[in-house]
Motif scaffolding. Sequence first.
Motif, PDB file in Angstrom:
ATOM      1  N   VAL A 137       1.050  -0.875   0.266  1.00 62.70           N
ATOM      2  CA  VAL A 137      -0.056  -0.454   0.008  1.00 62.70           C
ATOM      3  C   VAL A 137       1.107   1.401  -0.003  1.00 62.70           C
ATOM      4  N   GLY A 138       0.572   2.337  -0.987  1.00 58.45           N
ATOM      5  CA  GLY A 138       1.630   3.281  -0.453  1.00 58.45           C
ATOM      6  C   GLY A 138       1.092   4.349  -2.116  1.00 58.45           C
ATOM      7  N   ALA A 139       1.908   4.539  -2.932  1.00 58.78           N
ATOM      8  CA  ALA A 139       2.230   5.925  -3.498  1.00 58.78           C
ATOM      9  C   ALA A 139       1.080   5.311  -5.145  1.00 58.78           C
ATOM     10  N   ARG A 140       1.312   4.044  -5.437  1.00 61.45           N
ATOM     11  CA  ARG A 140       0.772   3.908  -6.891  1.00 61.45           C
ATOM     12  C   ARG A 140      -1.391   2.816  -6.104  1.00 61.45           C
ATOM     13  N   THR A 141      -1.595   3.342  -4.754  1.00 58.26           N
ATOM     14  CA  THR A 141      -2.328   2.921  -4.398  1.00 58.26           C
ATOM     15  C   THR A 141      -3.115   4.040  -4.655  1.00 58.26           C
ATOM     16  N   LEU A 142      -2.514   5.554  -4.602  1.00 57.18           N
ATOM     17  CA  LEU A 142      -3.214   7.051  -4.513  1.00 57.18           C
ATOM     18  C   LEU A 142      -3.343   6.837  -5.928  1.00 57.18           C
ATOM     19  N   ALA A 179      -1.289  -0.258  11.290  1.00 56.10           N
ATOM     20  CA  ALA A 179      -2.078   1.052  11.991  1.00 56.10           C
ATOM     21  C   ALA A 179      -1.464   1.753  10.941  1.00 56.10           C
ATOM     22  N   ASP A 180      -0.302   2.231  10.303  1.00 56.45           N
ATOM     23  CA  ASP A 180       0.397   2.975   9.396  1.00 56.45           C
ATOM     24  C   ASP A 180      -0.457   3.387   8.336  1.00 56.45           C
ATOM     25  N   ALA A 181      -0.919   1.964   7.323  1.00 56.42           N
ATOM     26  CA  ALA A 181      -1.384   1.232   6.166  1.00 56.42           C
ATOM     27  C   ALA A 181      -2.900   1.915   6.746  1.00 56.42           C
ATOM     28  N   ALA A 182      -3.854   1.714   7.558  1.00 50.83           N
ATOM     29  CA  ALA A 182      -5.030   2.212   7.563  1.00 50.83           C
ATOM     30  C   ALA A 182      -4.838   3.270   8.020  1.00 50.83           C
ATOM     31  N   ARG A 183      -4.163   4.219   8.702  1.00 51.51           N
ATOM     32  CA  ARG A 183      -4.188   5.423   8.074  1.00 51.51           C
ATOM     33  C   ARG A 183      -3.653   6.565   7.242  1.00 51.51           C
TER      34      ARG A 183
END
Length: 316
Positions: A137-142, A179-183
């Motif tokens: 989960v990260g930049a590609r998600t956005l 938690a980081d990914a959820a946030r």
Amino acid sequence: MSLSAAEDRRIRALRPPKPRVDPEVAHGSLVEDERRPDGRVERALTVFLAGAECPFTCTFCDLWRYTIEGSTPAGALTRQLRRVLDQHRGAAIQRIKLYNASNFFDPRAVPLADLEAIASLCASFGGVTVESHVNTVGARTLDFARRIAGRLEVAVGLETIHPIAASKLNKKLDLARFADAARFLHDNGIDLRVFVLLGAPHVPVEESVEWTVRAVEHAAEQGAAVVSIIPVRAGNGEVDRLQALGDFTPPTLAQLEEALESCVGIAGTVVTADLWDAERLPGCDTCRAARVARLQLMNVGGRREPRVACASCGAA
Ligand code: SF4
Ligand SMILES: [Zn+2]
């Protein structure tokens, strides 16, 4: 070789032969009603796509059976998706779930060149759900969230919060990372869907339901819109080994009912029981269909339904 790579190899070596999967043909699709946290019931189309295998090697996972060898060929997913959408043309469907038995944001699984075409094929849906390991989960998600017309939801596996069991899943996930990914998802207007296991290996069988409910509560606290309880299946080699050692006990249909019942009333999060393989769960064959139907009602309604009575198994 790192410890983790050695563990991956050990788990993979226990796998039974992998069926041949055609990268041009989706495994299938499913239309069902799904409740959302605001009480709306959506029609959701799940498309089971065929593509590259996930690079993680979780002990309990058997999704690799539905994947191809090597990377997903460019264009294959869009051709699969187009064909499935043609079958559902004209149907009133609000959500599409693209499940590729892997990580949507891994470019080996979903080629970057295909993202635009996939996004435009999903343009008529108000909600788009894809699945991913928390670590991808990260930049590609956005980027994908910006490309689609509807709202993105990412489905991730939390699996269990039992500390010993979680450390033995070979999932490369800890609660801080979750938690980081959820946030991150919340801060970017992306919904979170969470998979939680029932019967995770190394959780004592008498505590199995309790730890499942605790994991669901944890996911709800982290803002999950939907949590799906997934009974662990034997048959991937490693789970069978753990079963022989007494570290895994197949979860039962009664436990699935108990877990879901215990989650009724969790506010702000829809909790459902995954019924995909419910006919294989240990349980009474006389009342199984009625129990599965009850769970289906609870999935959509979110209310406790009257228990099934059965003379065969003595359930009252
Ligand atoms: S991350 Fe998901 S798909 Fe990958 S091995 Fe683990 S459970 Fe399976
Ligand atoms: Zn029965």
